[in-house]
Design an enzyme around this catalytic site. Structure first.
Site, short mmCIF file in Angstrom:
data_model
loop_
_atom_site.label_atom_id
_atom_site.label_comp_id
_atom_site.label_asym_id
_atom_site.label_seq_id
_atom_site.Cartn_x
_atom_site.Cartn_y
_atom_site.Cartn_z
CB CYS A 154 12.29 44.33 -2.42
SG CYS A 154 13.32 42.99 -3.08
CB CYS A 177 13.21 44.71 -9.36
SG CYS A 177 12.00 44.31 -8.07
#
Length: 368
Positions: free
Chosen positions: A100, A196
């Site tokens: 990410c 997340c």
């Protein structure tokens, strides 16, 4: 709204809030950007993106800075989540935060910031950057308990040249104190933990929506079947909780830990004791190497390395061959896990790292 020289990635948390506060206080022309990286598809349950977005809006309004809203969910699914699922299919335990950061926060976000006229981006990561001899370096944060260079090790020179980490020299307590003093809505907000896009949701339920798993046997290294697991995907090396065999009689009375996963036979291997020899290794092999400076210090060198977040860096010797390396540690390491990252350090300087493929623990696949 195109005059900002720095765009701050506003996550809706206290760290990015204070990053924006500090940059504004230094006189920088800044704006914020909230990145929505995940959209529900009915298989994972609720997500907290709406709450985070509202908090980001509130903080930017308090600071009087513009906020851009961007949806990067398509890019995230293609570049991060697809690999996340593929790694679990292979029986590995991936670390999506590394991808990410490289693919979304310091590539897609950076591209969008530049399109808005900014030349730098800032985040609430606990890390530092500097430049020596025209080469950018990634340095550990002052707050060692919050240092996030482990997750940033795959960034290259272009990303670091445009990166700003205002919290790198601060302690977490100082950050919360600044947020409280400034009256920011996020000053007491709980830190996000875990992956997340899963958040506080049950991991097995989430993953099961994408990777249907098969139940199979839980066995000791001696071949004794102790019970049944709901799917080897759901477990990682060194895991103790969730095995459902804690009350089993016999053995030496110590807790059971996952020491191996066999995707082919669908067997979950367990052994007793946190210090079990079945969990320890001295060597690992890694690939997909990324070097902050653009290349390794040498074909063979000594340094410190981490194989998991918040581990104390361990002395080792690294031998590099192209995109891969072999790492030999001075002391045995516990629960070295394929799919996780090995990250290299020279003092406070992060050198880079790669994805662990195998290790020489008994079930580590060293001779595979």
């Amino acid at each position: 709204m195109g005059d900002a020289s720095i765009i701050v990635g506003m996550s809706g948390g206290v760290d990015s809030s204070v990053a924006a506060l500090l940059l504004q206080g230094s006189g920088e022309a800044i704006a914020g950007m909230f990145m929505q990286n995940w959209e529900e598809d009915g298989r994972g349950g609720p997500c907290r993106a709406d709450v985070d977005r509202k908090d980001a809006v509130a903080v930017c309004a308090k600071l009087g800075i513009p906020l851009y809203l961007r949806n990067f969910a398509a890019e995230y699914r293609e570049r991060v989540f697809a690999q996340f699922l593929d790694e679990y299919r292979r029986g590995r335990t991936p670390n999506p935060d590394v991808l990410c950061n490289r693919e979304i926060k310091f590539r897609t976000f950076l591209d969008h910031a530049r399109a808005l006229g900014a030349d730098r981006i800032a985040t609430g990561h606990y890390a530092r950057v500097d430049s020596i001899g025209g080469r950018w370096r990634l340095l550990r944060a002052r707050d060692g308990s919050k240092d996030q260079t482990y997750f940033l090790h795959a960034l290259g020179q272009e990303a670091l040249a445009a990166a700003c980490f205002p919290l790198g020299g601060l302690l977490k307590g100082e950050v919360r104190g600044m947020a409280r003093k400034a009256g920011l809505a996020t000053h007491a907000k709980k830190d996000s933990t875990g992956i997340c896009f899963i958040g506080e949701r049950d991991f097995r339920s989430f993953l099961g929506g994408y990777l249907p798993a098969r139940a199979g046997p839980i066995r000791t290294p001696d071949g004794v079947t102790l019970g049944e697991h709901p799917g080897v995907f759901y477990f990682t090396l060194g895991q103790r909780n969730g095995l459902g065999i804690g009350g089993r009689r016999g053995g030496d009375g110590q807790p059971w830990y996952v020491v191996g996963k066999d995707i082919t036979t669908n067997v979950l291997h367990v052994a007793q004791g946190n210090a079990s020899r079945w969990l320890h290794s001295r060597r690992l092999a890694a690939s997909g190497l990324s070097w902050i400076a653009g290349g390794p210090p040498a074909a063979a060198f000594r340094c410190l390395a981490m194989t998991r977040y918040r581990q104390a860096p361990q002395p080792c010797r690294v031998e590099v061959a192209g995109d891969a390396c072999v790492v030999a540690f001075d002391e045995p390491q516990r629960a070295v896990t394929p799919g996780q990252s090995v990250v290299f350090y020279e003092g406070e300087v992060c050198l880079g790292g790669g994805a662990i493929d195998r290790c020489d623990a008994p079930y580590g696949g060293w001779d595979a």
